[in-house]
Design an enzyme around this catalytic site. Structure first.
Site, short mmCIF file in Angstrom:
data_model
loop_
_atom_site.label_atom_id
_atom_site.label_comp_id
_atom_site.label_asym_id
_atom_site.label_seq_id
_atom_site.Cartn_x
_atom_site.Cartn_y
_atom_site.Cartn_z
CB SER A 1 -0.98 0.05 1.12
OG SER A 1 -0.24 0.03 2.46
CE LYS B 1 -3.05 1.87 5.10
NZ LYS B 1 -2.63 1.23 3.95
#
Length: 841
Positions: free
Chosen positions: A658, A701
């Site tokens: 990611s 996040k």
């Protein structure tokens, strides 16, 4: 940085959170809702489970695939409870094998009859001792035995008297001495010769008497030889008398038991065997009880004990309603297949049939055995034992030492119990697929897979059904009724757990935990109902209990121990986002990623991988990044750079791809020497075509970077870049949504690396035309120009340095030295930057 306001990339507050409108819920309180059946969300798994439970054929056992917390065990128990019993249940008993005590015999009885037989035999054994004593101490028995003994004694003495009379007629007397019997010459009927008198007799008389004595001694020897046989006959008569006494004393007790079991031939046979053994061993039983007492109960061979007439009720289904359901939480080998316990007696471990204990397989016989696959596989030999029992169709109790040849002592060998059991294994998908791949016998034994859903679609119909699910969970836990506002907040929470605003999680354990804690908050507030406020208080408390590590991480960033910049610009430096999962709690924090670029041979160094801190997925992302760079910029010019990329201040393993978008943007910045805005953080993976792919934990996040920016003060230029395909997964906190609505924070969704680099640098990425050329001043143009310059410099440095040659003599006449030719410059070879309009990719 004008592109940061691009309406095509910036997400609106409506895209960040999808609320559940309480007005759309057709109820006021969850009390109005009916319970929800097991089919909701798991109709495929329910259908498979019902088929597996009802189809009782060998091999059609069930493996339930699902995530922990999805209600797998509750669903299985509920469906088993709904299933009807296939056939009447049975009790299973072990009884002594009178022919071979090491091989106890098995009896199958209708449910409830085993307990009665056990109790009857316990009563019989309790009365057997007094009955034996009474039988052997009765006047009738004693007089009969005394008469037999007297008769035998008179028979022996009569035979001796008759022999004495005959010998006396021939002048020889039969004498009884301390050493036995002897013959001597008789002077009269009552007097024998002394040795001196015998020596004075004529030789003829002496010879005749000696001959007569020898003949009678031979007859005496033969007579004495008959005495043991007569005594054995006496013992036989005494034993027969004992048998008759035992038969009279015990036979009526056995006969009283028989009518209750007239329909069970096995029990009648057993009772007759008990009577026969009691009659045959009456004397020994009396002696054993007198000598050994209670300690005799421990022995199973080599001695006699009334305890061997007991019945070991191995499996008791007398109180079982429906089919048996056994959920074994500790599936060791012995807990599965049964065991034989031992007792220390006089320094030796002994066992008997009363110490045979049933395992989960025997207790579940005729019903269902539910096991956790992970726990089963963690126990030594348990998986092999379960397979062996299912394949053979019988449960045989064997010690591991006997199976693997580690025991040399004699062991009990109980008769195996036939199995008719359905086994349901509950585990995750990885365990199921690994067993399917690694164990060739698994597919033949577990033919039915019940795959549970992890989430359901968040449609209007499913929202109402989900409200019924919450009401059902609340009623099962005996909680306060939920208001529709509380139900709406729980549905929003379920979408957040599913990490998808268009889905709802099926992990009912987490929902039940939330409802229980919210009910506690409602109780503290003396509220009769469970409202939205109580749900939010419970959610906040659950996070607060688990976020100590997150607070420490954020504190380290705010104190600049972990160096994270949220303003300014920097070449080759970017804020990535890392997610950490601690149990059920997931949080994220920004990490600094840097790229260092230099001239080289096209090598891309992943420092995390070089020091063995990078996982395989992270290494894969780095290789894709390298491939993208080579395919876009190395088509006409060889890559002549070396670059290294690292997660700064990371001291543990890094895995996942990611961060590959952030790493690629940092690399492009380092090559082009274009600074990146540190007010932005980036997450997303990238493929070889430069397209941005979705990642997990997107909400955490975003919130992780937002918390740092908010703590330092929101400036309006800060934000997070995420993959556009992750927009559908957003269910952000309300403070983040409010900050975006006020323009103090921004979230952008990008589809490719060019959109991301434009946002990060404020410089257009530069789209190539049909000839592959990009406009001057764009990021791609600057990257291409820098790569071309490095290639030219590397080529120049690799050419040999010119040097002056020494004159040489002619080797032969006519051979002249060739003059050096001037080096020709290839046509079209231009210096970097010679074309001012565009650069070619």
């Amino acid at each position: 940085m004008s592109d940061l306001t691009s309406p095509s990339l910036r997400l609106t507050p409506a895209q960040l959170f999808t609320p559940c409108n309480p007005d759309h819920l057709p109820f006021v309180s969850s009390d109005e809702l009916e319970d929800l059946g097991a089919e909701f969300a798991h109709d495929r798994a329910v259908e498979a489970l019902r088929f597996g439970l009802e189809y009782r054929r060998s091999g059609y056992n069930v493996f339930v695939l699902g995530e922990p917390g999805s209600g797998r065990h509750a669903l299985v128990r509920r469906l088993i409870g709904e299933a009807d019993g296939v056939e009447p249940l049975s009790d299973w008993c072990y009884v002594n094998n009178f022919a071979d005590a090491t091989r106890p015999q098995l009896m199958r009885l209708p449910a409830g009859r085993g307990a009665k037989l056990r109790d009857d035999m316990q009563h019989f054994v309790a009365e057997l001792g007094p009955a034996i004593a009474a039988a052997f101490e009765s006047d009738e028995y004693r007089s009969t035995v005394d008469a037999l003994q007297e008769e035998s004694k008179q028979k022996e003495e009569g035979a001796l008297r008759e022999l004495g009379r005959e010998s006396l007629k021939q002048g020889v007397a039969l004498l009884r001495t301390t050493e036995g019997f002897a013959f001597a010459p008789a002077k009269t009927d009552e007097e024998t010769y002394s040795q001196e008198e015998f020596d004075q007799l004529p030789e003829e008389r002496k010879a005749a008497l000696e001959k007569t004595i020898a003949a009678f001694e031979e007859r005496l020897h033969k007579l004495l030889g008959q005495f043991p046989r007569w005594r054995r006959e006496l013992q036989g008569k005494v034993k027969e008398t004992s048998r008759e006494a035992m038969r009279r004393a015990v036979g009526h007790a056995i006969e009283e038991l028989k009518p209750a079991y007239a329909d069970l031939p096995l029990v009648i046979t057993f009772l007759e065997a008990v009577l026969h053994d009691v009659v045959e061993t009456g004397d020994t039983l009396r002696d054993s009880q007198r000598q050994e007492g209670e300690m005799e109960n421990l022995l199973f061979s080599g001695a006699i004990s009334v305890q061997r007439y007991l019945v070991n009720l191995f499996v008791d289904n007398g109180q079982t309603q429906g089919q048996p359901l056994i959920c074994e939480s500790l599936p060791t080998y012995q807990n599965l297949v049964g065991r034989v316990e031992h007792i220390a007696h006089l320094g030796t471990l002994v066992a008997n049939f009363t110490l045979i204990k049933a395992g989960a397989l025997q207790r579940a016989n005729g019903g269902t055995l539910v096991l956790d696959a992970a726990k089963l596989l963690a126990q030594p030999y348990a998986w092999d034992g379960l397979k062996r029992a299912l394949q053979a169709g019988v449960a045989r109790i064997e010690s591991l030492g006997e199976i693997y040849g580690l025991a040399s002592t004699q062991q009990l060998e109980p008769e195996a119990i036939p199995l008719d059991v359905k086994v349901v294994l509950i585990g995750d998908r990885m365990t199921y697929y690994l067993l399917s791949e690694m164990d060739p016998e698994f597919a033949a034994l577990f033919k039915v897979a019940a795959d549970m859903e992890s989430e359901v679609e968040r449609s209007s119909d499913n929202t109402v059904l989900y409200a019924r699910l919450l009401a059902t969970l609340g009623r099962r836990e005996k909680l306060r009724p939920l208001t529709r506002e509380a139900v709406a907040r729980c549905i929003e929470y379920a979408a957040r757990l599913a990490e998808d605003r268009q889905r709802l999680t099926t992990r009912t354990r987490l929902l039940a935990d939330l409802l229980r804690e919210a009910d506690f908050r409602a109780g503290k507030a003396a509220s009769p109902v469970l409202d939205r406020l109580h749900v939010e208080q419970a959610m906040a408390a659950m996070i607060h209990r688990a976020d100590r590590v997150r607070e420490k991480q954020h504190e380290a960033i705010l104190r600049n121990t972990l160096m994270i910049a949220t303003d300014g610009q920097q070449v080759g430096q970017i804020n990535g986002l890392a997610a950490i999962e601690l149990g059920e709690f997931t949080f994220a924090h920004p990490v600094r990623i840097t790229a260092a670029v230099r001239m080289g041979e096209g090598d891309m160094v992943d420092i995390e991988r070089e020091v063995e801190l990078g996982g395989p997925l992270h290494s894969k992302g780095m290789m894709i990044l390298t491939s993208f760079l080579a395919s876009r910029f190395g088509r006409s010019t060889p890559l002549s750079l070396n670059a290294s990329i690292v997660f700064e201040q990371s001291y543990g393993e890094v895995d996942g791809d990611s961060a590959s978008l952030a790493e690629l943007c940092a690399l492009l910045s380092g090559v082009a020497l274009v600074p990146i805005h540190q007010s932005l953080a980036v997450t997303g993976s990238v493929n070889q075509l430069g397209q941005v792919q979705p990642i997990g934990a997107v909400n955490e996040k975003i919130e992780g970077f937002f918390d740092i920016c908010q703590a330092r003060g929101l400036t309006g230029s800060q934000g997070v870049i995420i993959p556009a395909s992750n927009v559908q997964h957003l269910m952000l906190r309300q403070d983040v949504v409010a900050a975006v609505a006020d323009g103090r924070f921004h979230i952008y969704g990008v589809n490719d690396v060019d959109q991301a680099i434009e946002l990060l640098t404020g410089v257009p990425a530069g789209e190539p035309n049909d000839q592959g050329e990009v406009p001057e001043g764009t990021v791609n143009y600057l990257v291409a120009m820098q790569l071309t310059q490095m290639a030219t410099m590397r080529k120049a440095l690799s050419e040999p340095t010119p040097h002056k040659r020494k004159p040489r003599k002619k080797a032969a006449e006519g051979e002249g030295e060739k003059k050096p030719q001037p080096e020709k410059k290839p046509e079209g070879d231009k210096k970097p930057g010679e074309d001012k309009g565009a650069a070619s990719l």
